[in-house]
Structures are given as C-alpha cells and as structure tokens.
Design an enzyme around this catalytic site. Structure first.
Site, PDB file in Angstrom:
ATOM      1  CD  GLU A  51      -1.751 -19.518   0.859  1.00  0.00           C
ATOM      2  OE1 GLU A  51      -2.507 -19.155   0.187  1.00  0.00           O
ATOM      3  OE2 GLU A  51      -1.070 -18.864   1.679  1.00  0.00           O
TER       4      GLU A  51
ATOM      5  NE  ARG B 196     -14.789 -18.502  11.992  1.00  0.00           N
ATOM      6  CZ  ARG B 196     -14.840 -17.246  12.250  1.00  0.00           C
ATOM      7  NH1 ARG B 196     -15.878 -16.519  11.844  1.00  0.00           N
ATOM      8  NH2 ARG B 196     -13.863 -16.405  12.903  1.00  0.00           N
TER       9      ARG B 196
ATOM     10  NE  ARG C 177     -10.624 -20.432  16.872  1.00  0.00           N
ATOM     11  CZ  ARG C 177     -10.381 -19.109  17.461  1.00  0.00           C
ATOM     12  NH1 ARG C 177     -10.134 -18.837  18.692  1.00  0.00           N
ATOM     13  NH2 ARG C 177     -10.768 -18.159  16.691  1.00  0.00           N
TER      14      ARG C 177
ATOM     15  CG  HIS D  79     -12.699 -30.034 -25.283  1.00  0.00           C
ATOM     16  ND1 HIS D  79     -13.184 -30.452 -24.135  1.00  0.00           N
ATOM     17  CD2 HIS D  79     -12.376 -31.040 -25.925  1.00  0.00           C
ATOM     18  CE1 HIS D  79     -13.222 -31.861 -24.242  1.00  0.00           C
ATOM     19  NE2 HIS D  79     -12.513 -32.208 -25.367  1.00  0.00           N
TER      20      HIS D  79
ATOM     21  CB  CYS E 135       2.953  -8.598  -0.202  1.00  0.00           C
ATOM     22  SG  CYS E 135       2.627  -9.442  -1.792  1.00  0.00           S
TER      23      CYS E 135
ATOM     24  CE1 TYR F  22       6.644  -3.166  -3.642  1.00  0.00           C
ATOM     25  CE2 TYR F  22       7.664  -4.666  -4.913  1.00  0.00           C
ATOM     26  CZ  TYR F  22       6.612  -4.302  -4.423  1.00  0.00           C
ATOM     27  OH  TYR F  22       5.593  -4.705  -4.667  1.00  0.00           O
TER      28      TYR F  22
ATOM     29  N   GLY G 272      -3.978 -15.767  12.723  1.00  0.00           N
ATOM     30  CA  GLY G 272      -4.423 -14.667  12.245  1.00  0.00           C
ATOM     31  C   GLY G 272      -3.259 -13.420  12.451  1.00  0.00           C
TER      32      GLY G 272
ATOM     33  CE  LYS H 229       1.031 -17.810  -1.035  1.00  0.00           C
ATOM     34  NZ  LYS H 229       0.095 -16.979  -0.254  1.00  0.00           N
TER      35      LYS H 229
ATOM     36  CE1 TYR I 138      -8.142 -15.642   3.281  1.00  0.00           C
ATOM     37  CE2 TYR I 138      -7.059 -15.982   1.204  1.00  0.00           C
ATOM     38  CZ  TYR I 138      -8.072 -15.587   1.973  1.00  0.00           C
ATOM     39  OH  TYR I 138      -9.133 -14.769   1.315  1.00  0.00           O
TER      40      TYR I 138
ATOM     41  CD  GLU J 110     -14.127 -28.308 -21.838  1.00  0.00           C
ATOM     42  OE1 GLU J 110     -14.750 -28.174 -22.915  1.00  0.00           O
ATOM     43  OE2 GLU J 110     -13.201 -28.946 -21.654  1.00  0.00           O
TER      44      GLU J 110
ATOM     45  CB  ALA K  55       7.733   7.107  10.767  1.00  0.00           C
TER      46      ALA K  55
ATOM     47  N   GLY L 132       0.721  -1.206   0.183  1.00  0.00           N
ATOM     48  CA  GLY L 132       0.000  -0.064  -0.102  1.00  0.00           C
ATOM     49  C   GLY L 132       0.789   1.069   0.127  1.00  0.00           C
TER      50      GLY L 132
ATOM     51  CB  CYS M  11       2.019 -12.903  -1.758  1.00  0.00           C
ATOM     52  SG  CYS M  11       1.154 -11.363  -0.864  1.00  0.00           S
TER      53      CYS M  11
HETATM   54  P1  NDP Z   1      -6.977 -16.107   9.178  1.00  0.00           P
HETATM   55  O1  NDP Z   1      -7.480 -14.955   9.871  1.00  0.00           O
HETATM   56  O2  NDP Z   1      -7.197 -16.365   7.641  1.00  0.00           O
HETATM   57  O3  NDP Z   1      -7.139 -17.403  10.031  1.00  0.00           O
HETATM   58  C1  NDP Z   1      -6.788 -17.598  11.397  1.00  0.00           C
HETATM   59  C2  NDP Z   1      -6.920 -18.960  11.908  1.00  0.00           C
HETATM   60  O4  NDP Z   1      -6.605 -19.015  13.082  1.00  0.00           O
HETATM   61  C3  NDP Z   1      -8.593 -19.189  11.886  1.00  0.00           C
HETATM   62  O5  NDP Z   1      -8.711 -20.539  11.488  1.00  0.00           O
HETATM   63  C4  NDP Z   1      -8.962 -19.009  13.228  1.00  0.00           C
HETATM   64  O6  NDP Z   1     -10.090 -19.874  13.714  1.00  0.00           O
HETATM   65  C5  NDP Z   1      -7.715 -19.682  13.960  1.00  0.00           C
HETATM   66  N1  NDP Z   1      -7.520 -19.124  15.118  1.00  0.00           N
HETATM   67  C6  NDP Z   1      -7.429 -17.689  15.706  1.00  0.00           C
HETATM   68  N2  NDP Z   1      -7.387 -17.595  16.960  1.00  0.00           N
HETATM   69  C7  NDP Z   1      -6.997 -18.707  17.459  1.00  0.00           C
HETATM   70  C8  NDP Z   1      -6.536 -19.148  18.465  1.00  0.00           C
HETATM   71  N3  NDP Z   1      -6.331 -18.252  19.902  1.00  0.00           N
HETATM   72  N4  NDP Z   1      -6.120 -20.567  18.565  1.00  0.00           N
HETATM   73  C9  NDP Z   1      -6.396 -21.187  17.753  1.00  0.00           C
HETATM   74  N5  NDP Z   1      -6.705 -20.900  16.447  1.00  0.00           N
HETATM   75  C10 NDP Z   1      -7.052 -19.526  16.232  1.00  0.00           C
HETATM   76  O7  NDP Z   1      -5.521 -15.740   9.494  1.00  0.00           O
HETATM   77  P2  NDP Z   1      -3.975 -16.065   8.795  1.00  0.00           P
HETATM   78  O8  NDP Z   1      -3.102 -15.881   9.946  1.00  0.00           O
HETATM   79  O9  NDP Z   1      -4.150 -17.471   8.173  1.00  0.00           O
HETATM   80  O10 NDP Z   1      -3.986 -14.952   7.710  1.00  0.00           O
HETATM   81  C11 NDP Z   1      -4.064 -13.761   7.709  1.00  0.00           C
HETATM   82  C12 NDP Z   1      -4.717 -13.125   6.544  1.00  0.00           C
HETATM   83  O11 NDP Z   1      -3.787 -12.865   5.733  1.00  0.00           O
HETATM   84  C13 NDP Z   1      -5.862 -13.783   5.936  1.00  0.00           C
HETATM   85  O12 NDP Z   1      -7.129 -13.633   6.448  1.00  0.00           O
HETATM   86  C14 NDP Z   1      -5.879 -13.377   4.518  1.00  0.00           C
HETATM   87  O13 NDP Z   1      -6.590 -12.334   4.394  1.00  0.00           O
HETATM   88  C15 NDP Z   1      -4.290 -13.034   4.459  1.00  0.00           C
HETATM   89  N6  NDP Z   1      -3.502 -13.782   3.726  1.00  0.00           N
HETATM   90  C16 NDP Z   1      -3.834 -14.100   2.282  1.00  0.00           C
HETATM   91  C17 NDP Z   1      -3.406 -15.110   1.421  1.00  0.00           C
HETATM   92  C18 NDP Z   1      -3.717 -15.358   0.111  1.00  0.00           C
HETATM   93  O14 NDP Z   1      -4.628 -14.508  -0.503  1.00  0.00           O
HETATM   94  N7  NDP Z   1      -3.601 -16.385  -0.407  1.00  0.00           N
HETATM   95  C19 NDP Z   1      -2.380 -16.166   2.055  1.00  0.00           C
HETATM   96  C20 NDP Z   1      -1.944 -15.626   3.243  1.00  0.00           C
HETATM   97  C21 NDP Z   1      -2.814 -14.793   4.194  1.00  0.00           C
HETATM   98  P3  NDP Z   1     -11.532 -19.395  13.470  1.00  0.00           P
HETATM   99  O15 NDP Z   1     -11.961 -19.502  12.101  1.00  0.00           O
HETATM  100  O16 NDP Z   1     -12.442 -20.122  14.475  1.00  0.00           O
HETATM  101  O17 NDP Z   1     -11.510 -17.813  14.043  1.00  0.00           O
END
Ligand code: NDP
Length: 492
Positions: free
Chosen positions: A186, A209, A203, A445, A43, A99, A267, A51, A182, A450, A115, A16, A48
C-alpha cells in the site's frame, strides 16, 4: 455497586474496545474504558483511515493525467505535502472526538492513562500526571491492539515504521520499503503516486504470501509498470546515515541504495506485554498474543480479549465483530461464536486488490483431500476508462469454483474499486452462491464488475504439479485470509 465497581472494564479504546464498550453499555452494563494514546486506535489514527485518505490523494495524480485524454487541459500539478498532512490531521481529530462522544453518550466512564491488571478483577489506571484510579470489574476486555515490528539489522532504528509515515513533514524523494505484506504494497503505491522514486524489497520469491498467486503476479506487474522498483529475494542488510542526511541501504544482494527514507513494514505484534496479564493468570501464546477460547475468554475466567492482541485476523471489521460477540454474550444473553469463514479484505495498493475465499492453490489442496476438483475462471482486460487514456493498465478477475458442488469458493479482483466490488460478492459467497447462480445474474453494463457474472470459459487444467512455496525461516503462518474455525480446544 460502589462507584469503583463496573460490570465491564475495557482496556484500549481502539476499534474493538470502543465497540465492546458501546454495545455492553447499550445492554445496560456499567462500563469503564482506559486509553493511553488516542481514541479509535490504530485504524483511525495510524492505519486504515489516514492510509485510505493518502491513497485517494495518490490516485488523484493519475486522474489529473488521465483528464487530458477526456478533453481537460490540466497544468502540471504541484504537491503541497504539509497541506495533505494538516487536512488529514484535522479529519482524524474530528474522528477522535466522535469516538469519545460515542462512549460518553452511552455513559461509559473514560479514564485517560495506562491500565494494568492487578489480579484478574482489578484494573489500575495511571494517568499522565501520575494520578492512579482503581476499578473492580466483573469482567475485563483486553483490546490493546498491536504495534509495528522493527527489523533487527544494523541501523534498523533509522527506518520508519508505519505509524511515522502519517506525520512525515516532507514527502521523501527516494523511498525504500521493506516487506511484502499489506502495508508495504500500500505504501509503495501511495508514495509512488505522490511522485516519489520507490524501491520495494521483499525477502521471498513473490510478495503478498497467502494471496492468490495470479493476484500477486498481476499486482507485481502493474506496480512495476507504474514505476515501483520491485525487488524480490532481496532484503536490507544494514542502514547508515550519510553526511548529507540521506541513508545508505546495503541490500543482501550486495548493492547499496541511497535513499531519503526507509519504511519497514515487516508485520505487527500484539500489545500484550506490561499489562499485568500473566500475573493475572492470562496465558499468552508463543507469538506473545493473548490466548482465548471460542468465546474470547482467556485462561483467567473474568478476562476476555479481542482484536489484534489475540492475533487471529488483523482486520478492523473482525475486531468489531469479536467485541460485539463478547458484549452480547456477557450482557445480552447471547451464545454467539465467531465465524471466520469468507472474510473479505482489500489491499489499497495501486491497483487495489479485493479478495474473498480460497485461493486457487488452497482450493486445489482442499480438492485433493476431498477427492474433488476445481474450476478456474479468469479474465484480464483493459478497463473502459483507459481505452481513451491509453494507460496500459489491466484489471484481473478470477473465480475459484468447486467442481462437484458448483460452489464459488473464491473471488479475486485486482483493479480499480476492487474492494467495493468484492464486498457484494462476499455476501453471495457467504450464502453459498454457485457458478450457475452467478451465470444467471444479469450484469450491469458497462462496468468492470459485470465480468464476474459473464465469465463462461474455464481455464485449461494446469499441467504442472502445484508449486510449493519456499517460506522464509521464522515466517509466521499467514493469518490474513482465514478459513479455520477456532474451537474452544484452540485456547489455553
Ligand atoms: P504482514 O504480516 O501483512 O506482512 C509482513 C511482511 O513483512 C511479509 O511480507 C513478511 O514476509 C515480511 N517480513 C516479516 N519479517 C521480516 C523480516 N524480518 N525481514 C524482512 N521482511 C519481513 O504485515 P503488515 O505489517 O504489512 O501488516 C500487518 C497487518 O495489518 C496485516 O497482516 C493486515 O492484517 C493488517 N492490515 C490490513 C490492511 C487492509 O485491510 N487493507 C492494511 C494494512 C494492514 P513473509 O511473507 O516472507 O513472512
């Protein structure tokens, strides 16, 4: 204007920040950028790009196996993990340079260091050697991104976060992945592809989700089929180092797993602390993200924020788009607002997911509100490539259609190249494509894609009432797939 005054000061040279700085400078603004870590942000450096490189590498192992069915005699491959890391590091260093040069080429002043805001119009940058630089700015853009969260169970400090997996000196033989988002799916696929024994715990009842339920179920089956030991309704209770250097992971089920490494992918949280934001009058929300209005302005009138630090949609292309809007509105006379409808995304799991639009559950819920109905088209098939390899791999494709308007409101794919396929369909959905228009499109095809223009049979109506998913206590609303339009009233 004195040399210490700028039109735009950008904090953070990630996706960004760099885009905002470049576009503003191209529109004639005098711009400075501060970066304390690396050019390109998460990223490019620990997200990204590395990865996706790892993901290519992991797939090659399967390709080598598959090659035998196509007549190639291939010796059992050996892995040189340090070579992968060295090659990846070389490529990332090249991108860092690009960059930096992109900014320099536009005459952007680059300040290395941390900063902080001193009021809403002054930015102070402290370099690694302690030298301090001050700039007065007409506008400030906060683009500091986010950072992986660490879980809080005893011994959690022994787990890696996603930043660290990209620098592992050795591939762990036994890896435990915590989380069902995600990053977790991955990385589970990548390390399994590289030959590790992988256990993934989530969990809840079913991971990913917020994604379509068929996508989640299909991926779970495919991952298990590839040897990932997936455990739902399971979390880690504690971690402890063993005398032999391995880790004891005690699960909430009572079982103890012995592993070489644990990755916590639970997360990410916004990088909004210790920047002087609150003292400058910039309000944060309950999750610690910077609150912004419909044009990314914070509660301090000179300060704007975009990307992961505002915690709307944590995706690079979204941050790029938000930053461009800010720069064009401030310096190009535009009056643009973001459009978060039909944001496509891919998950580079194995197999990969490509998705755009509403899930079946979301569409049915919306239909109930509107008094309408939804038609579902779904196909599961063996990709042509695997008719020779004998690999029991299935691709899933699904269309979600609003019955009254015939509009296609969701496209979901699990299989090879899902992201490549769905990117094109995202354009169609954005343009309001109907199922009849998809039907009128000639397929290419033989391809997997398709299938999306040749699905004729509706799935039977579900005979169950919609399942209400149990969501873990404290879990944030899913924001990866967004259908909400942010209005000015959402900020402040
Ligand atoms: P996400 O928010 O996607 O997933 C976090 C996962 O951790 C969920 O399954 C969540 O469960 C679980 N969780 C959260 N807190 C706890 C806890 N205390 N104990 C156990 N499990 C827990 O986060 P990520 O870290 O995977 O990725 C962050 C963000 O980065 C993504 O949301 C995405 O937007 C971005 N990203 C995008 C990618 C792509 O475009 N290919 C690749 C990697 C990242 P629950 O569902 O129950 O809340």
């Amino acid at each position: 204007m004195s040399s210490s005054e700028v039109d735009l000061f950008v904090i953070g040279a990630g996706s960004g920040g760099v885009r905002g700085a470049r576009v503003a400078a191209a529109l004639g603004a005098r711009v400075a950028v501060a970066e304390e870590r690396f050019f390109g942000g998460t990223c490019v450096n620990v997200g990204c790009i590395p990865k996706k490189l790892f993901s290519y590498g992991a797939h090659l192992r399967e390709d080598l196996d598959d090659a035998r069915a196509y007549g190639w005699d291939v010796a059992e491959p050996a892995l040189d993990w340090p070579r992968l890391i060295a090659n990846k590091d070389k490529e990332i260093a090249r991108l860092n340079g690009i960059y930096q040069r992109l900014l320099e080429g536009r005459g952007v002043e680059i300040l290395r260091g941390r900063a902080t805001l001193e009021g809403a119009s002054t930015v102070v940058v402290t370099a690694p050697d302690g030298a301090v630089t001050r700039r007065t700015a007409r506008h400030v853009l906060v683009a500091t991104g986010g950072a992986p969260l660490r879980p809080t169970f005893p011994g959690a400090e022994l787990a890696m976060i996603s930043d660290e997996v990209f620098y592992l000196p050795k591939r762990p033989d036994r890896l435990l992945v915590i989380g069902g988002g995600y990053i977790a799916v991955e990385m589970a696929g990548i390390f399994r592809g590289y030959g590790a024994q992988v256990t993934q715990v989530y969990r809840g009842a079913l991971f990913l989700r917020g994604f379509d339920r068929d996508v989640r179920t299909h991926l779970a089956g495919e991952m298990r089929h590839r040897g990932v030991d997936l455990r739902f309704h399971t979390d880690v209770a504690s971690l402890a180092r063993r005398a032999d250097g391995a880790l004891d992971a005690v699960l909430t089920t009572g079982e103890t797993l012995v592993v070489d490494a644990v990755l916590a992918a639970v997360g990410r949280s916004p990088n909004a602390r210790n920047l002087g934001l609150e003292a400058a009058g910039v309000a944060l929300d309950e999750r610690g993200a910077v609150r912004v209005d419909g044009r990314f302005r914070t509660s301090a009138r000179t300060v704007y924020a975009v990307g992961d630090v505002i915690d709307r949609v944590q995706l690079t292309p979204v941050a790029l788009s938000e930053a461009m809007i800010v720069a064009q509105n401030l310096f190009g006379g535009a009056k643009r607002a973001p459009d978060y409808e039909f944001i496509p995304s891919a998950v580079f799991s194995n197999p990969s997911i490509g998705t755009v639009g509403l899930t079946e559950d979301e569409a049915r819920e919306a239909a109930v509100t509107r008094g309408g109905a939804v038609d579902i088209y779904r196909s599961t098939f063996t990709p042509l490539k695997h008719t020779l390899t004998g690999r029991a791999e299935k691709t899933l494709m699904k269309l979600v259609v609003e019955r009254d308007t015939d509009r296609v409101v969701g496209v979901h794919v699990v299989g090879a190249d899902a992201g490549e396929i769905v990117q094109g369909f995202a354009v169609a959905l954005k343009m309001g494509a109907t199922k009849a228009q998809l039907d009128a499109t000639i397929g290419i095809h033989p391809t997997a894609a398709e299938e999306l223009v040749t699905m004729r049979e509706k799935c039977p109506e579900p005979d169950h009432t919609m399942n209400v998913e149990h969501v873990a206590e404290g879990a944030p609303p899913r924001r990866g797939i967004v259908h909400h339009r942010w209005e000015d009233s959402d900020a402040q």
